[in-house]
Design an enzyme around this catalytic site. Structure first.
Site, PDB file in Angstrom:
ATOM      1  N   HIS A 204      -1.944  -6.710   3.917  1.00 49.09           N
ATOM      2  CA  HIS A 204      -2.628  -5.780   3.169  1.00 49.09           C
ATOM      3  C   HIS A 204      -3.237  -4.478   3.898  1.00 49.09           C
ATOM      4  O   HIS A 204      -4.372  -4.475   3.981  1.00 49.09           O
ATOM      5  CB  HIS A 204      -3.819  -6.714   2.759  1.00 49.09           C
ATOM      6  CG  HIS A 204      -4.595  -6.237   1.260  1.00 49.09           C
ATOM      7  ND1 HIS A 204      -5.232  -4.827   1.634  1.00 49.09           N
ATOM      8  CD2 HIS A 204      -4.887  -6.710   0.391  1.00 49.09           C
ATOM      9  CE1 HIS A 204      -5.871  -4.637   0.396  1.00 49.09           C
ATOM     10  NE2 HIS A 204      -5.715  -5.341  -0.173  1.00 49.09           N
TER      11      HIS A 204
ATOM     12  N   GLU B 189       1.126  -2.183   0.872  1.00 51.14           N
ATOM     13  CA  GLU B 189       1.215  -3.551   1.194  1.00 51.14           C
ATOM     14  C   GLU B 189       2.529  -4.278   0.913  1.00 51.14           C
ATOM     15  O   GLU B 189       2.923  -4.411  -0.255  1.00 51.14           O
ATOM     16  CB  GLU B 189       0.160  -4.380   0.406  1.00 51.14           C
ATOM     17  CG  GLU B 189      -1.395  -3.899   0.443  1.00 51.14           C
ATOM     18  CD  GLU B 189      -2.337  -4.459  -0.646  1.00 51.14           C
ATOM     19  OE1 GLU B 189      -3.130  -3.605  -0.954  1.00 51.14           O
ATOM     20  OE2 GLU B 189      -2.250  -5.609  -1.242  1.00 51.14           O
TER      21      GLU B 189
HETATM   22  O1  TA6 Z   1      -4.159  -5.389  -3.024  1.00 48.95           O
HETATM   23  C1  TA6 Z   1      -5.013  -4.873  -3.765  1.00 48.95           C
HETATM   24  C2  TA6 Z   1      -6.338  -5.908  -4.112  1.00 48.95           C
HETATM   25  O2  TA6 Z   1      -5.775  -7.038  -4.854  1.00 48.95           O
HETATM   26  C3  TA6 Z   1      -7.018  -4.936  -5.296  1.00 48.95           C
HETATM   27  O3  TA6 Z   1      -7.065  -5.655  -6.543  1.00 48.95           O
HETATM   28  C4  TA6 Z   1      -8.469  -5.157  -4.460  1.00 48.95           C
HETATM   29  O4  TA6 Z   1      -9.070  -6.305  -4.870  1.00 48.95           O
HETATM   30  C5  TA6 Z   1      -8.086  -5.211  -3.187  1.00 48.95           C
HETATM   31  O5  TA6 Z   1      -6.947  -6.016  -3.147  1.00 48.95           O
HETATM   32  C6  TA6 Z   1      -9.116  -5.593  -2.432  1.00 48.95           C
HETATM   33  O6  TA6 Z   1      -9.316  -7.159  -2.289  1.00 48.95           O
HETATM   34  P1  TA6 Z   1     -10.324  -7.873  -1.415  1.00 48.95           P
HETATM   35  O7  TA6 Z   1     -10.512  -9.204  -1.728  1.00 48.95           O
HETATM   36  O8  TA6 Z   1     -10.137  -7.766   0.178  1.00 48.95           O
HETATM   37  O9  TA6 Z   1     -11.832  -7.291  -1.420  1.00 48.95           O
END
Ligand code: TA6
Length: 322
Positions: free
Chosen positions: A175, A279
């Site tokens: 991520h 990601e």
């Molecule tokens: O990767 C994108 C995502 O899934 C978004 O939907 C947003 O929620 C982001 O990740 C951040 O997630 P987190 O659980 O780190 O707040």
């Protein structure tokens, strides 16, 4: 070769160092003789810094990031495993990002040469508590490597070690939060004409029209079966990030924009302007492993100086080049 195993000689120490970070959490610092560096916290095997040979930070970490378990660190490279986002019964993005990893004492041999690279091998195995929420035995080995040209590579090897013959399936993502000069000025190349699932529209499937992705509002999409190379062009910083990936067919593109940023406690209200998540992921088709089987997923990040006059900015050259 420099790894966290042997830090006897002072030179070695310079290349790989284990030390205390924020809130006393332990981290590994990797340094390349040409000046680039990276930092990985044992908490989440979380890369929180990647700097080029000029000492410029290439990853975004929120000024409000909490380095306090069980909260994941906001920024850098959280590892989403065994579940991406809310695609299943576990907490969002799984539990690997809020567990303590350890140095892998006996990493299996690595296919590629490491003679001139600096790296650390980390390992995660489930605790009894983890087995209650995800009843599978596994070994997750992560190698974080800093290459001579300042490239940053993350190689995950996940093995099913269930003794009851049971296969397991998982979804996965690196991520990565890239640091950008101004989100409304960057372009993403390499995802043109691809299908994506839009998380802002109940994961409905659409096809990308544009010739490059630009940003003027919240974006939360999973691009499916992408090429193995994607580029982020940051004109203002005259920099192009190139993401190369193996074993990770999908790519998630996320920027929360202003409203969502205000709703995220550990993200500054204006900070969405300086971050972009691209990601490398395996989301659409979960990966299934039988006992004894191992999966490998790798991403290699590089930041190349790019400017119109050098012609290097032509994304075709970046994406089609070696
Ligand atoms: O990767 C994108 C995502 O899934 C978004 O939907 C947003 O929620 C982001 O990740 C951040 O997630 P987190 O659980 O780190 O707040």
């Amino acid at each position: 070769m420099s790894s966290a195993g042997a830090t006897a000689a002072s030179n070695e120490k310079a290349a790989v160092e284990i030390c205390k970070g924020i809130n006393g959490l332990e981290k590994v610092v990797l340094r390349d003789v040409r000046g680039s560096s990276a930092e990985v916290y044992f908490y989440g095997a979380h890369v929180t810094s990647w700097k080029n040979e000029h000492g410029e930070e290439l990853l975004f970490v929120s000024s409000k990031a909490l380095f306090k378990p069980p909260k994941p660190i906001r920024g850098g490279i959280p590892i989403c495993f065994p579940q991406f986002s809310n695609n299943g019964p576990l907490e969002a993005h799984g539990f690997a990002r809020n567990r303590f990893w350890s140095i892998d004492p006996s990493p299996p041999p690595f296919p590629t040469t490491t003679s001139n690279k600096t790296f650390v091998d980390l390992i995660l195995k489930p605790t009894e508590e983890d087995m209650k929420i995800w009843p599978n035995s596994f070994e997750f080995r992560l190698r974080v490597t800093l290459g001579p040209a300042g490239d940053l590579m993350l190689t995950s090897r996940i093995r099913n070690t269930n003794s009851d013959g049971k296969p397991f399936s998982f979804t996965f993502a690196y991520h990565t939060y890239f640091s950008v000069s101004d989100i409304s000025e960057v372009r993403v190349e390499g995802l043109e004409t691809l299908d994506y699932l839009d998380n802002l529209q109940n994961k409905q499937r659409f096809t990308e029209q544009g010739d490059a992705i630009t940003f003027e509002s919240e974006v939360d999409r999973i691009y499916l079966s992408t090429p193995t190379k994607i580029a982020i062009l940051d004109h203002e910083k005259k920099r192009t990030f190139v993401i190369r990936k193996d074993g990770l067919p999908d790519a998630v593109v996320w920027n929360p924009w202003d409203k969502k940023a205000k709703a995220i406690a550990d993200l500054g209200d204006e900070e969405y302007k300086y971050m972009l998540c691209i990601e490398a992921a395996a989301v659409e088709k979960p990966i299934t492993l039988k006992p004894g089987e191992e999966w490998k997923g790798r991403q290699e990040l590089s930041a190349v100086p790019s400017s119109y006059c050098s012609g290097q900015l032509d994304p075709r050259r970046v994406l089609l080049g070696s």
